[in-house]
Design a protein around this motif. Sequence first.
Motif, PDB file in Angstrom:
ATOM      1  N   ARG A  56      -3.885  -6.177  10.714  1.00 11.82           N
ATOM      2  CA  ARG A  56      -3.107  -6.024   9.499  1.00 11.82           C
ATOM      3  C   ARG A  56      -1.979  -5.040   9.795  1.00 11.82           C
ATOM      4  N   GLU A  57      -0.775  -5.511   9.735  1.00 11.99           N
ATOM      5  CA  GLU A  57       0.400  -4.685   9.993  1.00 11.99           C
ATOM      6  C   GLU A  57       0.253  -3.916  11.304  1.00 11.99           C
ATOM      7  N   GLU A 339      -9.132  -1.424  -3.099  1.00 11.68           N
ATOM      8  CA  GLU A 339      -7.889  -0.983  -2.483  1.00 11.68           C
ATOM      9  C   GLU A 339      -7.989   0.503  -2.180  1.00 11.68           C
ATOM     10  N   GLU A 342      -2.535   4.115  -1.386  1.00 11.85           N
ATOM     11  CA  GLU A 342      -1.529   3.695  -2.346  1.00 11.85           C
ATOM     12  C   GLU A 342      -0.265   3.262  -1.622  1.00 11.85           C
ATOM     13  N   GLY A 343       0.520   2.437  -2.289  1.00 14.69           N
ATOM     14  CA  GLY A 343       1.802   2.024  -1.757  1.00 14.69           C
ATOM     15  C   GLY A 343       1.673   1.310  -0.430  1.00 14.69           C
ATOM     16  N   GLU A 344       2.555   1.628   0.499  1.00 12.22           N
ATOM     17  CA  GLU A 344       2.543   0.970   1.798  1.00 12.22           C
ATOM     18  C   GLU A 344       1.310   1.330   2.615  1.00 12.22           C
ATOM     19  N   ALA A 345       0.669   2.439   2.276  1.00 14.43           N
ATOM     20  CA  ALA A 345      -0.523   2.868   3.014  1.00 14.43           C
ATOM     21  C   ALA A 345      -1.803   2.202   2.511  1.00 14.43           C
TER      22      ALA A 345
END
Length: 404
Positions: A56-57, A339, A342-345
């Motif tokens: 993942r990424e 999840e 937060e955000g991109e992290a």
Amino acid sequence: MTDRPTGPLSGLLVADFSRILAGPYASMLLADLGAEVVKVESPAGDDTRSWMPPLREGVSTYYLGVNRNKRSVALDLKDPGDLALAQELAGRADIMMENFRPGGLTRYGLDYDTVAAANPKVVYASISGFGTTERGRVLPGYDIIVQAMSGLMSLTGGPDTGPFRSGISVFDVMAGLHATIGILAALHSRDEDGRGQHVEVNLLATAMSGMVNQTSAYAAGGVVPVRMGNSHPSLFPYEPLMCADGELVVTAGNNGQFRKLVEVLGVPELADDPRFSRNEDRTANRDLLRPLLVERLMTRPKMEWFREIIGAGVPCGPINDVGGGVAFAQEIGQEPVVEVGEGEAMVPSIRNPITFSETPVDYRLPPPGLDEHGDEIRAWLREPVVSTPLDHGESRDHAEGGDE
């Protein structure tokens, strides 16, 4: 989401020197329950960071799966300065975890005897492949090797296939669970007498215990189990059976369930047939009973049978892929994916399976990058005042060298 642990193990510090799966899985469970876990990695990082695909990424999903709620610091134990920090961390820890080859940490002064001499309250957990005996300690312990040598692979597959490994590293996961149980038991004992202890788990002993009825068959009955595919040695039906459009797993764990099953299938007389009336009869005569059940199941699609058989109180289910399994858990309201961050992290992660009525599991931190928290951990370890890490701001006593 808060960065402050709130679970039942809140306030405990774990120095996690383990890597790959069994140890990191155990430390993640402790972290989910509120423990503060400092993941100590070599400068090269945990091996699983490079175990890909899938990813993942750019990050291995294997690594992501067992390392949430931790902070990472990279320390080179061959460097005197880094080693001193590692020893300081061990001296402050409530729990230390490692899965080096037995004896591998002795030269660094991070073995149990040395750490416990400075920190008598430490619960020190060691995970190995084959234990600490003279012959076992020299054997490297990867899960597939233990699956092979324990006998599990000889049981996995069909009568006409070769042996197969399990679809997951089953003994690594079991060893992580056993290590967690041992740590919690040792913490309870420490509450009673104030002393820590050494908790040891190895994959082979885990396998002997984890194969339950199969190892018991040999130990108690002198029977060497064999591969039976999806069949069960002691129960029938307890396997996939063919319907009009595919297979449905059907189980009848007792005589009452079998009677309900054959009533739903429209052949109630089978419950009173002396060849099938008891489980031992059904198991002995499975080759006679199977085609009679399949004949009825083949008249309708599997999901129609699923609804009717489940409705009658008999366990059954379709064979899903992993995506289907996650979707089914979601469908019945279990919310299996959480999840973290937060955000991109943010990283999707599989929910911890334990629920608490008063001290819930929380998901504070996504799996850390290598040495992501190195600066703050090093600064904290150099502070003369012992406090809980990191930015929680509450003082707390930890056993250190010379204090006990």
